[in-house]
Motif scaffolding. Structure first.
Motif, PDB file in Angstrom:
ATOM      1  N   VAL A 123      35.616  97.554  85.281  1.00  0.00           N
ATOM      2  CA  VAL A 123      35.723  98.227  86.572  1.00  0.00           C
ATOM      3  C   VAL A 123      36.335  99.615  86.418  1.00  0.00           C
ATOM      4  CG1 VAL A 123      35.930  96.095  87.905  1.00  0.00           C
ATOM      5  CG2 VAL A 123      37.986  97.233  87.117  1.00  0.00           C
ATOM      6  N   GLU A 124      36.061 100.412  87.399  1.00  0.00           N
ATOM      7  CA  GLU A 124      36.715 101.712  87.542  1.00  0.00           C
ATOM      8  C   GLU A 124      37.609 101.647  88.756  1.00  0.00           C
ATOM      9  OE1 GLU A 124      34.361 105.481  86.611  1.00  0.00           O
ATOM     10  OE2 GLU A 124      32.823 104.078  87.317  1.00  0.00           O
ATOM     11  N   HIS A 125      38.839 102.107  88.608  1.00  0.00           N
ATOM     12  CA  HIS A 125      39.761 102.232  89.739  1.00  0.00           C
ATOM     13  C   HIS A 125      39.751 103.710  90.089  1.00  0.00           C
ATOM     14  CE1 HIS A 125      43.887 100.816  91.480  1.00  0.00           C
ATOM     15  NE2 HIS A 125      43.133 101.426  92.380  1.00  0.00           N
ATOM     16  N   ILE A 126      39.091 104.054  91.201  1.00  0.00           N
ATOM     17  CA  ILE A 126      38.754 105.459  91.446  1.00  0.00           C
ATOM     18  C   ILE A 126      39.583 106.157  92.518  1.00  0.00           C
ATOM     19  CG2 ILE A 126      36.408 105.260  90.563  1.00  0.00           C
ATOM     20  CD1 ILE A 126      35.416 104.800  93.375  1.00  0.00           C
ATOM     21  N   ALA A 127      40.426 105.394  93.246  1.00  0.00           N
ATOM     22  CA  ALA A 127      41.253 106.041  94.266  1.00  0.00           C
ATOM     23  C   ALA A 127      42.527 105.235  94.475  1.00  0.00           C
ATOM     24  CB  ALA A 127      40.490 106.161  95.588  1.00  0.00           C
TER      25      ALA A 127
ATOM     26  N   ALA B 283      35.973  97.325  95.663  1.00  0.00           N
ATOM     27  CA  ALA B 283      37.195  97.252  96.459  1.00  0.00           C
ATOM     28  C   ALA B 283      37.289  98.483  97.346  1.00  0.00           C
ATOM     29  CB  ALA B 283      38.422  97.153  95.549  1.00  0.00           C
ATOM     30  N   PHE B 284      37.820  98.261  98.543  1.00  0.00           N
ATOM     31  CA  PHE B 284      37.939  99.318  99.549  1.00  0.00           C
ATOM     32  C   PHE B 284      39.321  99.257 100.174  1.00  0.00           C
ATOM     33  CE2 PHE B 284      33.606  97.862  99.354  1.00  0.00           C
ATOM     34  CZ  PHE B 284      32.838  99.014  99.395  1.00  0.00           C
ATOM     35  N   ASP B 285      39.894 100.414 100.464  1.00  0.00           N
ATOM     36  CA  ASP B 285      41.046 100.420 101.352  1.00  0.00           C
ATOM     37  C   ASP B 285      40.536 100.802 102.735  1.00  0.00           C
ATOM     38  OD1 ASP B 285      40.954 103.276 101.435  1.00  0.00           O
ATOM     39  OD2 ASP B 285      42.576 103.490  99.980  1.00  0.00           O
ATOM     40  N   GLU B 286      41.405 101.125 103.643  1.00  0.00           N
ATOM     41  CA  GLU B 286      40.982 101.403 105.018  1.00  0.00           C
ATOM     42  C   GLU B 286      40.205 102.707 105.145  1.00  0.00           C
ATOM     43  OE1 GLU B 286      44.231 100.716 107.847  1.00  0.00           O
ATOM     44  OE2 GLU B 286      45.157  99.485 106.282  1.00  0.00           O
ATOM     45  N   ASN B 287      40.211 103.530 104.091  1.00  0.00           N
ATOM     46  CA  ASN B 287      39.562 104.836 104.167  1.00  0.00           C
ATOM     47  C   ASN B 287      38.356 105.018 103.254  1.00  0.00           C
ATOM     48  OD1 ASN B 287      41.388 105.874 106.085  1.00  0.00           O
ATOM     49  ND2 ASN B 287      42.847 106.366 104.477  1.00  0.00           N
ATOM     50  N   GLU B 288      38.350 104.325 102.095  1.00  0.00           N
ATOM     51  CA  GLU B 288      37.309 104.621 101.115  1.00  0.00           C
ATOM     52  C   GLU B 288      37.179 103.514 100.082  1.00  0.00           C
ATOM     53  OE1 GLU B 288      38.467 108.046  98.723  1.00  0.00           O
ATOM     54  OE2 GLU B 288      40.564 107.425  98.854  1.00  0.00           O
ATOM     55  N   MET B 289      36.108 103.599  99.281  1.00  0.00           N
ATOM     56  CA  MET B 289      35.978 102.700  98.147  1.00  0.00           C
ATOM     57  C   MET B 289      37.006 103.123  97.106  1.00  0.00           C
ATOM     58  SD  MET B 289      32.709 101.432  95.890  1.00  0.00           S
ATOM     59  CE  MET B 289      32.208 103.049  95.364  1.00  0.00           C
ATOM     60  N   ILE B 290      37.738 102.144  96.571  1.00  0.00           N
ATOM     61  CA  ILE B 290      38.771 102.453  95.579  1.00  0.00           C
ATOM     62  C   ILE B 290      38.437 101.935  94.182  1.00  0.00           C
ATOM     63  CG2 ILE B 290      40.576 102.613  97.318  1.00  0.00           C
ATOM     64  CD1 ILE B 290      41.524  99.786  96.260  1.00  0.00           C
ATOM     65  N   GLY B 291      37.411 101.082  94.084  1.00  0.00           N
ATOM     66  CA  GLY B 291      37.041 100.563  92.780  1.00  0.00           C
ATOM     67  C   GLY B 291      35.696  99.872  92.821  1.00  0.00           C
ATOM     68  N   GLU B 292      35.049  99.817  91.660  1.00  0.00           N
ATOM     69  CA  GLU B 292      33.766  99.119  91.563  1.00  0.00           C
ATOM     70  C   GLU B 292      33.497  98.760  90.117  1.00  0.00           C
ATOM     71  OE1 GLU B 292      30.344 101.489  92.581  1.00  0.00           O
ATOM     72  OE2 GLU B 292      31.231 103.287  91.716  1.00  0.00           O
TER      73      GLU B 292
END
Length: 136
Positions: free
Chosen positions: A70-74, A102-111
């Protein structure tokens, strides 16, 4: 194979959590900043994947994680909601491959991609516990 499994690609699940201090990089020792840790994100992705299929397995069987890429992007701050989604995209015998995000309330954070393997729980535990005997 001693058991037939009735699962199909396309099975999905989502799980959510609110980021707490116990979920941060500082707490895990994986960083020096108080944000959602990569190990926490991975654990949530794994939980989503097992949730997608474990209820469809016969009694005495479960899945275990065998690989994750996975990438943790945010970054996500403490107190924000995080959701992980998993979709079963490939079945190869007992090997299962999932698309995870994975998403937080604003954006995708990982995939990424996560693989799990269907095991007979009793046999799996017996094999794992036999390591005690080999070490003596």
């Amino acid at each position: 194979m001693d058991q037939e499994f009735h699962i199909q690609t396309g099975l999905c699940a989502a799980v959510e959590t609110i980021v707490a201090a116990k979920d941060t990089a500082i707490k895990f020792g994986s960083g020096a900043i108080s944000v959602f840790a990569t190990p926490s994100m991975i654990a949530l992705m794994e939980k989503a994947a097992l949730s997608a299929v474990d209820l469809h397995l016969p009694k005495g069987y479960a899945t275990v994680g065998t690989r994750i890429e996975v990438e943790h992007i945010a970054a996500t701050p403490v107190g924000m909601k995080v959701r992980a989604d998993a979709e079963l995209i490939e079945i190869n015998g007992r090997a299962l491959t999932f698309k995870v995000r994975a998403f937080d309330e604003n954006e995708m954070i990982g995939e990424g991609v996560h693989q799990r393997y269907i095991v007979n729980i009793e046999r799996f535990l017996n094999k794992a516990n036999s390591k005690f005997e080999k070490g003596q």
